[in-house]
Design an enzyme around this catalytic site. Structure first.
Site, PDB file in Angstrom:
ATOM      1  N   GLU A  22       0.825  -1.213   0.000  1.00  0.00           N
ATOM      2  CA  GLU A  22       0.000   0.000   0.000  1.00  0.00           C
ATOM      3  C   GLU A  22       0.854   1.255   0.000  1.00  0.00           C
ATOM      4  O   GLU A  22       1.990   1.251   0.480  1.00  0.00           O
ATOM      5  CB  GLU A  22      -0.976   0.024   1.183  1.00  0.00           C
ATOM      6  CG  GLU A  22      -0.383  -0.229   2.524  1.00  0.00           C
ATOM      7  CD  GLU A  22      -1.475  -0.437   3.577  1.00  0.00           C
ATOM      8  OE1 GLU A  22      -2.249   0.499   3.785  1.00  0.00           O
ATOM      9  OE2 GLU A  22      -1.531  -1.521   4.156  1.00  0.00           O
ATOM     10  N   ASP A 137      10.182   6.827  -9.966  1.00  0.00           N
ATOM     11  CA  ASP A 137      10.341   6.270  -8.618  1.00  0.00           C
ATOM     12  C   ASP A 137      10.878   4.848  -8.712  1.00  0.00           C
ATOM     13  O   ASP A 137      10.338   3.934  -8.109  1.00  0.00           O
ATOM     14  CB  ASP A 137       8.992   6.306  -7.881  1.00  0.00           C
ATOM     15  CG  ASP A 137       9.156   6.039  -6.383  1.00  0.00           C
ATOM     16  OD1 ASP A 137      10.313   6.078  -5.901  1.00  0.00           O
ATOM     17  OD2 ASP A 137       8.154   5.788  -5.706  1.00  0.00           O
TER      18      ASP A 137
END
Length: 445
Positions: A22, A137
């Protein structure tokens, strides 16, 4: 129990299982296509957050592009659905774990093996850049392996969702894990996504071959200083041509940094390089993407989440897929590898008793506990190295009266998570199931 569907959430034709990870904007869950039996991962985005950040147009663009990208080293996006409050992105599910688990179990990789993964990574990144998608990222958690050990980059295009590109075509958001981020991204001066992605690839190559990070400091400002100056040293076992290439990639000035086409032409890179052989399909339907939002931002054909309340029943395949490889002896052990952010144990106590016991043990350790059915959120009150430690706990039924409890770090520092788990497990020892009478926990196996 009928077919393992008890306690399952169903969205469209997918039955949703355990949480795989998450982040701030999304959760990723394991799911199964009930019609075909295929396992998938579903990324669930919170629609309200997306509307609040005025990101609809951007999400539509990112998702459309991602759906058109079909590359053997990039996680494939299958389809997109929306309910009243959420967007569901259905992705390919890979079972080989994270590439970096290899380092935590074996130490550094041999140069040829590291190069093979680096070639696959650069190829995937180059292909996505050619389609106008930047990752921004790239880090260990985003590098997965399939069952044959082929590298798959996840979160392409999606990691950039909360970010914005300004009129000058440059990106302006400091995102990513500081150790892997290019100096110009930290500097917040606007940067070229392709050059920034390549820097992260360089850090990843270094870690694969060295077994540790090129830039490592516990103090963030000291870390940034090292990154700005590219203050690192290659270990003695790197070949001189690998050292040269890494130094050209980890060049703090993006204007003089080597480019991806130049990397692909580099002698060290080219040795043993086989470009992947794949076909780009002629047609890909974007109907599902357009259907998520009409112009008013309202979803058109909505799916509905249906759920029943009791612990999720985990079938044998899922149980095995949570273990390292197919070795069941490690199934309920504490996997303390270098990059581990989750751990699990088994218990024969009733589910409600497990929940009370975790709550009872976590609160004196300074954690605030929120419960929702058979899931818990443990929120640390103290600020740690990377903010507050937050831990998600979930209970699964794996057989009648046998439960598996999974604890996952959702925010904060991994080492602090391990320390917390050590303290927590001391308080939980009465409820942890031990196989074999009087034997120690399965760690000896």
């Amino acid at each position: 129990m009928s077919g393992g569907r008890i306690g399952r959430t169903r969205v469209g034709r997918y039955e949703i299982g355990r949480t795989l990870g998450e982040g701030t904007f999304a959760k990723v869950k394991f799911a199964r296509n009930v019609e075909t039996g295929e396992n998938v991962a579903i990324k669930i985005l919170d629609k309200e957050k997306i509307l609040r950040h005025k990101m609809i147009g951007q999400i539509k663009r990112e998702i459309s592009t991602m759906k058109l990208i079909k590359h053997p080293n990039v996680i494939q996006m299958h389809e997109v659905m929306a309910s009243k409050t959420k967007i569901y992105i259905v992705l390919e599910f890979v079972t080989g774990g994270e590439l970096f688990d290899k380092i935590s179990s074996r130490g550094r990789l041999k140069e040829d093996e590291a190069k093979r993964y680096f070639q696959q990574l650069v190829n995937a990144v180059d292909y996505c850049h050619s389609r106008g998608v930047f990752h921004r990222d790239l880090k260990p958690e985003n590098l997965l392996l399939d069952s044959s050990g082929v590298l798959k980059v996840s979160d392409f295009g999606l990691s950039a969702l909360p970010q914005q590109v300004r009129e000058d075509g440059l990106l302006y958001t400091t995102c990513g894990t500081p150790n892997y981020v290019a100096p110009e991204v930290i500097n917040n001066k606007g940067y070229d996504g392709a050059k920034a992605d390549l820097w992260s690839c360089g850090v990843i190559l270094f870690v694969l071959m060295a077994g540790y990070l090129p830039f490592e400091e516990s103090n963030l400002m000291a870390l940034y200083k090292k990154i700005f100056k590219a203050d690192f040293t290659c270990p003695s076992w790197f070949s001189s041509s690998a050292k040269k290439l890494i130094t050209r990639i980890l060049e703090p000035n993006p204007l003089t940094r080597i480019t991806i086409p130049e990397v692909i032409e580099n002698e060290w890179f080219k040795k043993g390089y086989k470009p992947p052989d794949f076909e780009t399909p002629d047609t890909t339907s974007l109907d599902d993407v357009h259907a998520i939002f009409d112009e008013s931002g309202e979803a058109v054909n909505l799916v509905v989440e249906r759920r029943e309340e009791r612990p999720v029943l985990m079938n044998a395949f899922e149980l095995i897929s949570t273990s390292q490889g197919l070795n069941l002896s490690t199934l309920f052990e504490k996997q303390m590898g270098l990059f581990k952010r989750e751990t699990r144990f088994a218990s024969k106590c009733p589910a409600n008793e497990i929940i009370s016991k975790i709550e009872e043990t976590a609160m004196p350790l300074g954690f605030d506990v929120k419960k929702n059915n058979y899931k818990m959120k443990l929120q640390g009150s103290k600020t740690g190295r990377k903010g507050h430690l937050s831990v998600a706990a979930e209970i699964f039924e794996v057989a009648p009266s046998l439960y598996m409890v999974e604890l996952r770090k959702s925010k904060g520092d991994t080492l602090e998570f391990h320390k917390f788990y050590k303290n927590l497990s001391t308080g939980l020892k009465d409820i942890v199931w031990k196989s074999g009478e009087g034997s120690k926990e399965t760690n000896d196996s």
